[in-house]
Motif scaffolding. Structure first.
Motif, PDB file in Angstrom:
ATOM      1  N   GLY A 133      51.797  39.441  40.074  1.00  0.00           N
ATOM      2  CA  GLY A 133      52.639  38.406  40.671  1.00  0.00           C
ATOM      3  C   GLY A 133      52.067  37.010  40.654  1.00  0.00           C
ATOM      4  O   GLY A 133      52.547  36.135  41.390  1.00  0.00           O
ATOM      5  N   LEU A 134      51.038  36.756  39.824  1.00  0.00           N
ATOM      6  CA  LEU A 134      50.515  35.389  39.684  1.00  0.00           C
ATOM      7  C   LEU A 134      51.495  34.594  38.829  1.00  0.00           C
ATOM      8  O   LEU A 134      51.697  34.893  37.652  1.00  0.00           O
ATOM      9  N   ARG A 135      52.107  33.593  39.421  1.00  0.00           N
ATOM     10  CA  ARG A 135      53.187  32.872  38.752  1.00  0.00           C
ATOM     11  C   ARG A 135      52.807  31.465  38.295  1.00  0.00           C
ATOM     12  O   ARG A 135      53.471  30.883  37.442  1.00  0.00           O
ATOM     13  N   GLU A 190      41.677  43.335  45.650  1.00  0.00           N
ATOM     14  CA  GLU A 190      42.121  44.733  45.608  1.00  0.00           C
ATOM     15  C   GLU A 190      43.374  44.896  44.753  1.00  0.00           C
ATOM     16  O   GLU A 190      43.515  45.886  44.019  1.00  0.00           O
ATOM     17  N   LYS A 191      44.285  43.936  44.809  1.00  0.00           N
ATOM     18  CA  LYS A 191      45.499  44.010  43.994  1.00  0.00           C
ATOM     19  C   LYS A 191      45.171  43.932  42.507  1.00  0.00           C
ATOM     20  O   LYS A 191      45.755  44.658  41.688  1.00  0.00           O
ATOM     21  N   ILE A 192      44.229  43.065  42.147  1.00  0.00           N
ATOM     22  CA  ILE A 192      43.900  42.899  40.732  1.00  0.00           C
ATOM     23  C   ILE A 192      43.146  44.105  40.204  1.00  0.00           C
ATOM     24  O   ILE A 192      43.424  44.603  39.109  1.00  0.00           O
ATOM     25  N   VAL A 193      42.190  44.607  40.971  1.00  0.00           N
ATOM     26  CA  VAL A 193      41.471  45.811  40.542  1.00  0.00           C
ATOM     27  C   VAL A 193      42.443  46.972  40.382  1.00  0.00           C
ATOM     28  O   VAL A 193      42.373  47.740  39.412  1.00  0.00           O
ATOM     29  N   ALA A 226      46.550  37.540  30.905  1.00  0.00           N
ATOM     30  CA  ALA A 226      47.868  36.983  31.233  1.00  0.00           C
ATOM     31  C   ALA A 226      48.833  38.084  31.650  1.00  0.00           C
ATOM     32  O   ALA A 226      49.605  37.923  32.604  1.00  0.00           O
ATOM     33  N   GLY A 227      48.788  39.205  30.949  1.00  0.00           N
ATOM     34  CA  GLY A 227      49.648  40.322  31.323  1.00  0.00           C
ATOM     35  C   GLY A 227      49.293  40.868  32.690  1.00  0.00           C
ATOM     36  O   GLY A 227      50.182  41.222  33.491  1.00  0.00           O
ATOM     37  N   LEU A 228      48.004  40.933  32.968  1.00  0.00           N
ATOM     38  CA  LEU A 228      47.550  41.407  34.269  1.00  0.00           C
ATOM     39  C   LEU A 228      47.998  40.452  35.372  1.00  0.00           C
ATOM     40  O   LEU A 228      48.433  40.877  36.450  1.00  0.00           O
ATOM     41  N   ALA A 229      47.896  39.147  35.089  1.00  0.00           N
ATOM     42  CA  ALA A 229      48.324  38.146  36.070  1.00  0.00           C
ATOM     43  C   ALA A 229      49.805  38.319  36.409  1.00  0.00           C
ATOM     44  O   ALA A 229      50.205  38.267  37.584  1.00  0.00           O
ATOM     45  N   ARG A 230      50.632  38.541  35.391  1.00  0.00           N
ATOM     46  CA  ARG A 230      52.064  38.737  35.643  1.00  0.00           C
ATOM     47  C   ARG A 230      52.311  40.008  36.449  1.00  0.00           C
ATOM     48  O   ARG A 230      53.162  40.045  37.344  1.00  0.00           O
ATOM     49  N   PRO A 265      49.846  36.440  45.859  1.00  0.00           N
ATOM     50  CA  PRO A 265      49.687  36.159  44.424  1.00  0.00           C
ATOM     51  C   PRO A 265      50.615  35.067  43.915  1.00  0.00           C
ATOM     52  O   PRO A 265      50.244  34.296  43.016  1.00  0.00           O
ATOM     53  N   ALA A 266      51.806  34.962  44.474  1.00  0.00           N
ATOM     54  CA  ALA A 266      52.764  33.963  44.009  1.00  0.00           C
ATOM     55  C   ALA A 266      52.290  32.542  44.285  1.00  0.00           C
ATOM     56  O   ALA A 266      52.724  31.589  43.624  1.00  0.00           O
ATOM     57  N   LEU A 267      51.388  32.379  45.244  1.00  0.00           N
ATOM     58  CA  LEU A 267      50.879  31.050  45.600  1.00  0.00           C
ATOM     59  C   LEU A 267      49.489  30.785  45.033  1.00  0.00           C
ATOM     60  O   LEU A 267      48.947  29.692  45.204  1.00  0.00           O
ATOM     61  N   ALA A 268      48.928  31.771  44.368  1.00  0.00           N
ATOM     62  CA  ALA A 268      47.539  31.674  43.901  1.00  0.00           C
ATOM     63  C   ALA A 268      47.451  30.993  42.537  1.00  0.00           C
ATOM     64  O   ALA A 268      48.322  31.167  41.686  1.00  0.00           O
ATOM     65  N   THR A 269      46.381  30.242  42.348  1.00  0.00           N
ATOM     66  CA  THR A 269      46.071  29.624  41.057  1.00  0.00           C
ATOM     67  C   THR A 269      45.032  30.468  40.339  1.00  0.00           C
ATOM     68  O   THR A 269      44.034  30.868  40.928  1.00  0.00           O
ATOM     69  N   PHE A 270      45.271  30.715  39.075  1.00  0.00           N
ATOM     70  CA  PHE A 270      44.460  31.616  38.258  1.00  0.00           C
ATOM     71  C   PHE A 270      43.658  30.814  37.242  1.00  0.00           C
ATOM     72  O   PHE A 270      44.208  30.054  36.458  1.00  0.00           O
ATOM     73  N   CYS A 271      42.321  30.941  37.285  1.00  0.00           N
ATOM     74  CA  CYS A 271      41.428  30.290  36.316  1.00  0.00           C
ATOM     75  C   CYS A 271      41.179  31.223  35.145  1.00  0.00           C
ATOM     76  O   CYS A 271      41.030  32.436  35.326  1.00  0.00           O
TER      77      CYS A 271
END
Length: 347
Positions: free
Chosen positions: A245-247, A332-335, A238-242, A218-224
């Protein structure tokens, strides 16, 4: 029939403004009817014909008819047959009227979004023409025409007006616009340059395979995420992304181009959580879903269930939102994070 030429024709640059919405619907409807027969074509699309039939819309209708005929005049440049003569106003209206299907669980239905991302289109930013074929409730084919989405990833973060004026003029180094397409069960998704102007159809670049990113950290992933906040809850996303670990800074993109970004590995995650009362339409997702899946990605609702395209024009039964990922690890992490943090008051 060439998927590439089919979409490019509806995006010809000269009549582009008037081809939006009604013009693209008329063009696509006419082409499909020529190939399959008008009685065999069922099209689910966004626009109806009523606004064009009003007494004060004569000028707009005339412009749409002219634009459709100008597009169809270019058909041979894209490997397609043009009409023997220009379509009449009535023929254009009839073509648009054929786009009145509501889909459903049985039969074959084409699903068309003539201009997905209207604000992106108006602002000269990202938008897409999206076409999908659904048979008995399952997406079979998806095609995305993305006129402002660059072929080369390194140009992605520059506004297209800027890089169009500063990039080299050679075809090897610059291609603005692409078409992506996939067929269910093939395990392959393809991308080709968007054809423009008077070109030799046979001389264009061959299609190349596209594949989702292999990133699963997640730390290396780009979120659209969507640009507009009107129909999506960006604060929850945005809260879910944090929480997972989406940084990285989110990549905010108009339209179904977000699916294109996931499919070819420019981003790893797309999440959309609609605000209360908003219902997702099938034409906003169908083409993108099958392209991402055949490129190796995962698309479900926020509960982990497949999206259901068999229940009419809306994605009925959608569990909270839509999650698109490059692979199962991130998905799976996001769900899991959705289940851990969900609060209906957020929407």
């Amino acid at each position: 029939m060439s998927c590439r030429g089919f979409l490019c024709l509806g995006l010809s640059s000269t009549p582009l403004f008037y081809c939006s919405h009604w013009g693209v619907q008329a063009t696509v409807s006419w082409l499909l009817s020529e190939v399959f027969g008008s009685q065999s074509v069922s099209i689910v699309a966004e626009e109806d014909v009523q606004a064009l039939c009003k007494s004060d819309s004569a000028g707009l209708l005339s412009a749409v008819v002219d634009a459709v005929n100008e597009c169809l005049d270019e058909a041979p440049n894209f490997g397609l047959q043009k009409p023997d003569k220009h379509l009449t106003t009535q023929e254009v209206l009839e073509a648009i009227k054929r786009c009145n299907s509501t889909g459903g669980p049985e039969g074959r239905h084409w699903v068309l979004d003539p201009v997905d991302g209207t604000l992106g289109f108006v602002r000269g930013n990202q938008y897409a023409v999206a076409l999908a074929l659904i048979e008995d409730g399952e997406i079979i084919i998806g095609v995305l025409g993305c006129p402002n989405y660059p072929m080369k990833r390194e140009w992605l973060n520059y506004h297209h007006h800027y890089y169009q004026s500063t990039s080299p003029a050679t075809n090897d180094s610059w291609e603005k616009g692409c078409v992506m397409y996939a067929k269910r069960g093939s395990g392959k998704a393809w991308m080709q340059p968007l054809l423009r102007g008077n070109v030799n159809f046979e001389s264009q670049y061959e299609a190349r395979l596209i594949q989702v990113s292999s990133v699963d950290d997640p730390a290396l992933a780009t979120f659209c995420e969507p640009v507009e906040k009107a129909n999506s809850n960006q604060s929850f996303a945005a809260g879910l992304a944090r929480s997972v670990g989406l940084r990285k800074q989110p990549l905010r993109v108009y339209s179904m181009v977000k699916y294109a970004a996931i499919a070819r590995g420019d981003a790893e995650v797309f999440m959309k959580f609609a605000r209360c009362g908003y219902k997702e339409k099938i034409w906003d997702h169908a083409a993108g879903v099958v392209i991402v899946q055949e490129a190796g990605g995962v698309v479900t609702d926020a509960g982990g269930k497949p999206l259901d395209f068999s229940r009419g024009i809306y994605l009925e039964g959608l569990d909270r939102g839509i999650i698109v990922c490059c692979g199962s690890t991130l998905h799976e992490k996001i769900v899991g994070a959705v289940y851990a943090s969900w609060d209906s008051s957020n929407l």
